[in-house]
Design a protein around this motif. Structure first.
Motif, PDB file in Angstrom:
ATOM      1  N   HIS A 115       0.856  -1.188   0.000  1.00 34.38           N
ATOM      2  CA  HIS A 115       0.000   0.000   0.000  1.00 34.38           C
ATOM      3  C   HIS A 115       0.896   1.243   0.000  1.00 34.38           C
ATOM      4  O   HIS A 115       1.892   1.297   0.731  1.00 34.38           O
ATOM      5  N   PRO A 116       0.555   2.267  -0.786  1.00 33.54           N
ATOM      6  CA  PRO A 116       1.397   3.460  -0.871  1.00 33.54           C
ATOM      7  C   PRO A 116       1.636   4.169   0.459  1.00 33.54           C
ATOM      8  O   PRO A 116       2.672   4.789   0.655  1.00 33.54           O
ATOM      9  N   ARG A 117       0.704   4.084   1.397  1.00 35.01           N
ATOM     10  CA  ARG A 117       0.891   4.783   2.667  1.00 35.01           C
ATOM     11  C   ARG A 117       2.106   4.264   3.441  1.00 35.01           C
ATOM     12  O   ARG A 117       2.633   4.940   4.314  1.00 35.01           O
ATOM     13  N   LEU A 118       2.569   3.041   3.122  1.00 32.03           N
ATOM     14  CA  LEU A 118       3.739   2.465   3.788  1.00 32.03           C
ATOM     15  C   LEU A 118       5.049   3.035   3.260  1.00 32.03           C
ATOM     16  O   LEU A 118       6.067   2.979   3.942  1.00 32.03           O
ATOM     17  N   GLY A 119       5.029   3.564   2.047  1.00 38.61           N
ATOM     18  CA  GLY A 119       6.238   4.128   1.452  1.00 38.61           C
ATOM     19  C   GLY A 119       7.300   3.076   1.148  1.00 38.61           C
ATOM     20  O   GLY A 119       8.467   3.408   0.981  1.00 38.61           O
ATOM     21  N   GLN A 120       6.922   1.829   1.047  1.00 37.01           N
ATOM     22  CA  GLN A 120       7.858   0.734   0.771  1.00 37.01           C
ATOM     23  C   GLN A 120       7.824   0.402  -0.726  1.00 37.01           C
ATOM     24  O   GLN A 120       7.292  -0.618  -1.141  1.00 37.01           O
ATOM     25  N   TYR A 121       8.401   1.297  -1.499  1.00 42.33           N
ATOM     26  CA  TYR A 121       8.329   1.170  -2.948  1.00 42.33           C
ATOM     27  C   TYR A 121       9.390   0.204  -3.463  1.00 42.33           C
ATOM     28  O   TYR A 121      10.536   0.225  -3.013  1.00 42.33           O
ATOM     29  N   THR A 122       9.008  -0.633  -4.423  1.00 37.99           N
ATOM     30  CA  THR A 122       9.931  -1.632  -4.957  1.00 37.99           C
ATOM     31  C   THR A 122      10.444  -1.282  -6.351  1.00 37.99           C
ATOM     32  O   THR A 122      11.470  -1.804  -6.762  1.00 37.99           O
ATOM     33  N   HIS A 123       9.753  -0.424  -7.062  1.00 38.16           N
ATOM     34  CA  HIS A 123      10.127  -0.081  -8.439  1.00 38.16           C
ATOM     35  C   HIS A 123      10.781   1.294  -8.502  1.00 38.16           C
ATOM     36  O   HIS A 123      10.349   2.224  -7.808  1.00 38.16           O
ATOM     37  N   GLN A 124      11.775   1.430  -9.373  1.00 33.89           N
ATOM     38  CA  GLN A 124      12.471   2.706  -9.508  1.00 33.89           C
ATOM     39  C   GLN A 124      11.543   3.808  -9.989  1.00 33.89           C
ATOM     40  O   GLN A 124      11.640   4.949  -9.541  1.00 33.89           O
ATOM     41  N   HIS A 125      10.604   3.478 -10.898  1.00 31.30           N
ATOM     42  CA  HIS A 125       9.690   4.525 -11.376  1.00 31.30           C
ATOM     43  C   HIS A 125       8.855   5.089 -10.229  1.00 31.30           C
ATOM     44  O   HIS A 125       8.587   6.292 -10.192  1.00 31.30           O
ATOM     45  N   THR A 126       8.507   4.266  -9.258  1.00 30.66           N
ATOM     46  CA  THR A 126       7.747   4.756  -8.106  1.00 30.66           C
ATOM     47  C   THR A 126       8.628   5.599  -7.198  1.00 30.66           C
ATOM     48  O   THR A 126       8.193   6.652  -6.699  1.00 30.66           O
ATOM     49  N   LYS A 127       9.837   5.175  -6.976  1.00 27.81           N
ATOM     50  CA  LYS A 127      10.772   5.942  -6.143  1.00 27.81           C
ATOM     51  C   LYS A 127      11.028   7.315  -6.763  1.00 27.81           C
ATOM     52  O   LYS A 127      11.062   8.327  -6.060  1.00 27.81           O
ATOM     53  N   ASP A 128      11.194   7.343  -8.090  1.00 26.69           N
ATOM     54  CA  ASP A 128      11.408   8.625  -8.784  1.00 26.69           C
ATOM     55  C   ASP A 128      10.176   9.517  -8.675  1.00 26.69           C
ATOM     56  O   ASP A 128      10.285  10.729  -8.442  1.00 26.69           O
ATOM     57  N   TRP A 129       8.996   8.936  -8.841  1.00 22.19           N
ATOM     58  CA  TRP A 129       7.748   9.686  -8.745  1.00 22.19           C
ATOM     59  C   TRP A 129       7.567  10.211  -7.325  1.00 22.19           C
ATOM     60  O   TRP A 129       7.171  11.358  -7.110  1.00 22.19           O
ATOM     61  N   SER A 130       7.885   9.402  -6.344  1.00 23.79           N
ATOM     62  CA  SER A 130       7.804   9.808  -4.944  1.00 23.79           C
ATOM     63  C   SER A 130       8.689  11.026  -4.677  1.00 23.79           C
ATOM     64  O   SER A 130       8.257  11.999  -4.040  1.00 23.79           O
TER      65      SER A 130
END
Length: 192
Positions: free
Chosen positions: A55-70
């Motif tokens: 879930h996004p509220r956890l901030g435990q992103y696994t993909h680089q595109h999500t980390k970059d977007w974050s």
């Protein structure tokens, strides 16, 4: 230092959204209420449909595109969404981009620049308010709503009328005021 990100929601070929985004960017520059301005084009960001396992509220992103977007969203203080209306609503790419994250959106104001036909995108703008308030964002009442948008595209650029420029100034004035107020709420709330 305050940063405004202008998010262009449409990703279609031959879209007018990028032209509207470039026009509103020039209005923001002329306004002078933000120290830094960035035009963020969802067509260039090119997020796949949500593919994070947590879930996004956890901030435990696994993909680089999500980390970059974050990182991109976290660095902003306020937003303008430049959005079309599709079938009485906003487009899927914008919803997907919003849903990828959670805490990064908190306590940030958002202005809405909508466009379309007779309704000027106002139904899409009304619909998205339910989503952004759930993320503790504050939608600004003042907005820019552009009816029959093609009439304002001349030689590949937006040529605004007085209503558009007056609306843009009112929206930006309020965006600056609300951003200043929300700053206290954001302090200490953006850690992941």
């Amino acid at each position: 230092m305050t940063k405004l990100e202008i998010i262009v929601a449409s990703t279609r070929p031959n879209r007018v959204g990028l032209k509207i985004g470039e026009w509103i960017e020039s209005e923001v520059v002329a306004h002078g209420g933000f120290d830094e301005i960035e035009l963020v084009d969802l067509a260039e960001v090119d997020l796949p449909f949500m593919n994070e396992p947590n879930h996004p509220r956890l901030g435990q992103y696994t993909h680089q595109h999500t980390k970059d977007w974050s990182t991109k969203i976290a660095e902003a203080d306020a937003f303008l969404f430049v959005m079309p209306e599709y079938n009485y609503g906003y487009n899927a790419e914008l919803k997907n981009a919003i849903d990828y994250l959670h805490n990064e959106w908190h306590y940030k104001p958002v202005g809405l620049v909508s466009y379309g036909g007779v309704s000027a995108g106002t139904r899409a703008a009304q619909m998205i308010k339910q989503v952004v308030t759930t993320l503790r964002m504050t939608p600004i009442f003042e907005a820019v709503s552009i009816p029959f948008v093609q009439q304002f595209i001349i030689d590949g650029k937006v040529v605004p009328n007085d209503v558009m420029t007056t609306s843009a100034k009112a929206m930006l004035d309020e965006l600056v005021r609300v951003n200043t107020t929300l700053l206290a709420l954001r302090q200490g709330t953006t850690e992941k």
